[in-house]
Design a protein around this motif. Structure first.
Motif, PDB file in Angstrom:
ATOM      1  N   ARG A   1       5.031 -22.865   8.816  1.00 17.23           N
ATOM      2  CA  ARG A   1       6.254 -22.312   9.797  1.00 17.23           C
ATOM      3  C   ARG A   1       6.838 -21.605   9.295  1.00 17.23           C
ATOM      4  NH1 ARG A   1      10.247 -25.325  10.622  1.00 17.23           N
ATOM      5  NH2 ARG A   1      10.358 -26.225   8.514  1.00 17.23           N
ATOM      6  N   SER A   2       6.798 -20.565  10.196  1.00 22.51           N
ATOM      7  CA  SER A   2       7.383 -18.662  10.586  1.00 22.51           C
ATOM      8  C   SER A   2       8.907 -19.057  10.372  1.00 22.51           C
ATOM      9  CB  SER A   2       6.981 -18.100  12.362  1.00 22.51           C
ATOM     10  OG  SER A   2       5.866 -17.882  12.345  1.00 22.51           O
ATOM     11  N   ARG A   3       9.746 -19.585  10.611  1.00 20.86           N
ATOM     12  CA  ARG A   3      10.925 -20.302  10.519  1.00 20.86           C
ATOM     13  C   ARG A   3      11.382 -20.455   9.470  1.00 20.86           C
ATOM     14  NH1 ARG A   3      15.544 -20.225  14.052  1.00 20.86           N
ATOM     15  NH2 ARG A   3      16.773 -21.663  13.505  1.00 20.86           N
ATOM     16  N   ALA A   4      10.478 -21.373   8.466  1.00 19.82           N
ATOM     17  CA  ALA A   4      10.818 -22.321   7.301  1.00 19.82           C
ATOM     18  C   ALA A   4      10.637 -20.508   6.416  1.00 19.82           C
ATOM     19  CB  ALA A   4       9.597 -23.064   6.847  1.00 19.82           C
ATOM     20  N   ILE A   5       9.320 -19.785   6.497  1.00 21.90           N
ATOM     21  CA  ILE A   5       9.289 -18.638   6.093  1.00 21.90           C
ATOM     22  C   ILE A   5      10.136 -17.454   5.523  1.00 21.90           C
ATOM     23  CG2 ILE A   5       8.552 -16.216   5.056  1.00 21.90           C
ATOM     24  CD1 ILE A   5       5.943 -18.360   6.764  1.00 21.90           C
ATOM     25  N   TRP A   6      10.827 -17.868   7.066  1.00 25.41           N
ATOM     26  CA  TRP A   6      12.662 -16.884   6.849  1.00 25.41           C
ATOM     27  C   TRP A   6      13.402 -16.644   6.273  1.00 25.41           C
ATOM     28  CZ3 TRP A   6      16.873 -16.454   8.794  1.00 25.41           C
ATOM     29  CH2 TRP A   6      17.409 -15.290   9.152  1.00 25.41           C
ATOM     30  N   TRP A   7      13.651 -18.665   6.552  1.00 23.99           N
ATOM     31  CA  TRP A   7      14.989 -19.392   5.737  1.00 23.99           C
ATOM     32  C   TRP A   7      14.369 -19.392   4.388  1.00 23.99           C
ATOM     33  CZ3 TRP A   7      19.180 -19.921   7.918  1.00 23.99           C
ATOM     34  CH2 TRP A   7      19.914 -20.344   8.946  1.00 23.99           C
ATOM     35  N   ARG A   8      13.640 -19.057   4.157  1.00 18.32           N
ATOM     36  CA  ARG A   8      13.295 -18.925   2.540  1.00 18.32           C
ATOM     37  C   ARG A   8      14.173 -17.397   1.804  1.00 18.32           C
ATOM     38  NH1 ARG A   8       7.373 -22.245   1.406  1.00 18.32           N
ATOM     39  NH2 ARG A   8       7.872 -23.839   2.288  1.00 18.32           N
ATOM     40  N   ILE A   9      13.511 -17.139   2.062  1.00 19.83           N
ATOM     41  CA  ILE A   9      13.587 -15.159   2.129  1.00 19.83           C
ATOM     42  C   ILE A   9      15.385 -14.585   1.897  1.00 19.83           C
ATOM     43  CG2 ILE A   9      12.931 -12.542   2.396  1.00 19.83           C
ATOM     44  CD1 ILE A   9      10.155 -14.401   3.314  1.00 19.83           C
ATOM     45  N   HIS A  10      15.049 -14.997   4.091  1.00 23.19           N
ATOM     46  CA  HIS A  10      16.728 -14.268   4.281  1.00 23.19           C
ATOM     47  C   HIS A  10      18.382 -14.685   4.211  1.00 23.19           C
ATOM     48  CE1 HIS A  10      14.848 -11.278   5.736  1.00 23.19           C
ATOM     49  NE2 HIS A  10      13.944 -11.521   6.972  1.00 23.19           N
ATOM     50  N   GLN A  11      17.879 -16.639   3.781  1.00 17.80           N
ATOM     51  CA  GLN A  11      19.100 -17.416   3.712  1.00 17.80           C
ATOM     52  C   GLN A  11      18.642 -17.964   1.903  1.00 17.80           C
ATOM     53  OE1 GLN A  11      21.435 -17.520   5.406  1.00 17.80           O
ATOM     54  NE2 GLN A  11      20.422 -16.054   6.857  1.00 17.80           N
ATOM     55  N   GLY A  12      17.516 -18.167   1.596  1.00 18.85           N
ATOM     56  CA  GLY A  12      17.452 -18.869   0.429  1.00 18.85           C
ATOM     57  C   GLY A  12      17.043 -17.922  -0.633  1.00 18.85           C
ATOM     58  N   GLY A  13      16.698 -16.793  -0.350  1.00 22.85           N
ATOM     59  CA  GLY A  13      16.413 -15.808  -1.544  1.00 22.85           C
ATOM     60  C   GLY A  13      15.510 -15.820  -2.200  1.00 22.85           C
ATOM     61  N   TRP A  14      14.535 -16.739  -1.688  1.00 25.73           N
ATOM     62  CA  TRP A  14      13.348 -16.744  -2.409  1.00 25.73           C
ATOM     63  C   TRP A  14      11.891 -15.057  -2.143  1.00 25.73           C
ATOM     64  CZ3 TRP A  14      10.068 -21.781  -1.264  1.00 25.73           C
ATOM     65  CH2 TRP A  14      11.261 -22.653  -0.902  1.00 25.73           C
ATOM     66  N   PRO A  15      11.908 -15.429  -3.618  1.00 26.78           N
ATOM     67  CA  PRO A  15      10.894 -14.536  -3.306  1.00 26.78           C
ATOM     68  C   PRO A  15       9.510 -14.412  -2.916  1.00 26.78           C
ATOM     69  CG  PRO A  15      10.486 -15.691  -5.757  1.00 26.78           C
ATOM     70  CD  PRO A  15      11.770 -15.395  -4.688  1.00 26.78           C
ATOM     71  N   VAL A  16       8.823 -12.928  -2.622  1.00 29.13           N
ATOM     72  CA  VAL A  16       8.463 -13.428  -0.970  1.00 29.13           C
ATOM     73  C   VAL A  16       6.526 -14.216  -1.607  1.00 29.13           C
ATOM     74  CG1 VAL A  16       6.110 -12.372   0.185  1.00 29.13           C
ATOM     75  CG2 VAL A  16       8.544 -11.113   0.289  1.00 29.13           C
ATOM     76  N   GLU A  17       6.327 -14.280  -3.018  1.00 27.50           N
ATOM     77  CA  GLU A  17       5.272 -14.800  -3.326  1.00 27.50           C
ATOM     78  C   GLU A  17       5.680 -16.440  -3.246  1.00 27.50           C
ATOM     79  OE1 GLU A  17       2.248 -15.235  -7.116  1.00 27.50           O
ATOM     80  OE2 GLU A  17       4.453 -13.464  -7.380  1.00 27.50           O
ATOM     81  N   ARG A  18       7.014 -16.942  -3.898  1.00 32.97           N
ATOM     82  CA  ARG A  18       6.895 -18.135  -3.740  1.00 32.97           C
ATOM     83  C   ARG A  18       7.186 -18.462  -2.033  1.00 32.97           C
ATOM     84  NH1 ARG A  18      12.734 -21.606  -5.452  1.00 32.97           N
ATOM     85  NH2 ARG A  18      11.909 -23.266  -4.812  1.00 32.97           N
ATOM     86  N   ALA A  19       7.414 -17.720  -0.978  1.00 33.39           N
ATOM     87  CA  ALA A  19       7.817 -18.579   0.529  1.00 33.39           C
ATOM     88  C   ALA A  19       6.442 -18.998   0.855  1.00 33.39           C
ATOM     89  CB  ALA A  19       8.789 -17.781   1.072  1.00 33.39           C
ATOM     90  N   LEU A  20       5.657 -18.227  -0.027  1.00 30.51           N
ATOM     91  CA  LEU A  20       4.327 -18.266   1.164  1.00 30.51           C
ATOM     92  C   LEU A  20       3.473 -18.772  -0.020  1.00 30.51           C
ATOM     93  CD1 LEU A  20       3.513 -14.594   1.934  1.00 30.51           C
ATOM     94  CD2 LEU A  20       4.485 -16.264   3.493  1.00 30.51           C
TER      95      LEU A  20
END
Length: 227
Positions: free
Chosen positions: A187-206
Motif C-alpha cells: 500500500r502506498s500509504r504504508a510505504i510512505w509512513w515507513r520511510i517518513h514516519q518510521g525512518g525505514w531505509p528505502v530497501e527495507r520499506a519496499l
C-alpha cells in the motif's frame, strides 16, 4: 495511546470545562465547555491545552470583524487561500484535517497572528507572486506552512508533489512511490509512513511484506517488449 487527562472544572481563557464529551474519529478527547458569552461548545482537549481554542467562536468572530476593518480583503481569492490553510490545519471537524492538522502540519506563528495581522503578513510574503488560478503548495510536504516552505503552483504542479508521487530509488531503478507500491503489492500509504514516519531505509520499506512476483512480472514484460 495518550492517557486521558481529566480537565473538568479547568478554565482556559473564556472557556470553563464542564464534562467529557467522547472522542473524535481521529482519537482526540473532546470536552463540553461553557463560554464567558453564555454559549456551550464541544472542543478537543489538545486545542484547549495548547491555547489554540479560547472561546466558543465569539472571540474568532470578533477577530474577523477586526480583520475586515484592518485589511478590507475578506473573501478575496488571496484571503480564501489563507483562510483555507488555517482551517485545514486547525479544525478537527474539517474534511481535510486528517491530511493536515491531523498529521502534524502547522502554520507558522507569523501567519497566525491575531486581529488580522496574520493575513497581512501572509499577503506581504505570498501576495506579490499570487495569481487567482494558483494554489498554495508546501515544498516539503511534511513541513509547515511558512514563507520559506511555501510557493504558488498550478493544480498539475501540486499533484506532482503529493506524498504518493515522491520518487524512490531501489535496485538501480527510480520510480514514483505509488508505482513501487503497485509493482510490489504494497500500500502506498504504508510505504510512505515507513520511510517518513518510521525512518525505514528505502530497501527495507519496499521489501517487508512485498510480493516479489509482481516485480518479476514487470521485468518479464519489459524483456518481452525489448524483443
Amino acid at each position: 495511546m495518550s492517557k486521558k487527562i481529566d480537565m473538568t472544572g479547568r478554565v482556559y481563557e473564556r472557556l470553563t470545562v464542564i464534562a467529557a464529551a467522547g472522542k473524535t474519529k481521529h482519537g482526540q478527547y473532546m470536552w463540553r465547555c461553557r463560554c464567558e458569552c453564555g454559549n456551550e461548545t464541544t472542543v478537543p482537549g489538545g486545542g484547549l491545552r495548547s491555547g489554540h481554542t479560547t472561546s466558543c467562536g465569539c472571540a474568532q468572530r470578533g477577530k474577523i470583524s477586526a480583520a475586515r476593518r484592518v485589511h478590507g480583503q475578506t473573501d478575496t481569492p488571496l484571503h480564501v487561500r489563507w483562510k483555507n490553510m488555517i482551517q485545514r490545519t486547525s479544525d478537527p471537524n474539517g474534511s481535510s484535517y486528517a491530511h493536515y492538522g491531523g498529521r502534524g502540519i502547522t502554520v507558522c506563528e507569523r501567519w497566525r497572528e491575531a486581529n488580522g495581522q496574520g493575513f497581512l503578513n501572509f499577503a506581504a510574503d505570498m501576495g506579490p507572486t499570487f495569481q487567482p488560478e494558483l494554489t498554495l503548495e508546501r515544498i516539503d510536504v511534511d513541513g509547515p506552512y511558512s514563507p520559506e516552505n511555501c510557493r504558488w503552483a498550478t493544480p498539475t504542479e501540486q499533484a506532482r508533489n503529493r506524498r504518493s508521487n515522491c520518487l524512490l530509488t531501489f535496485q538501480g531503478q527510480t520510480r514514483p512511490l505509488a508505482e513501487w507500491a503497485e509493482l510490489l503489492g504494497l500500500r502506498s500509504r504504508a510505504i510512505w509512513w515507513r520511510i517518513h514516519q518510521g525512518g525505514w531505509p528505502v530497501e527495507r520499506a519496499l521489501t517487508v511484506g512485498a510480493n516479489p512476483p509482481a516485480q518479476a512480472r514487470e521485468d518479464a514484460q519489459d524483456a518481452k517488449r525489448r524483443k
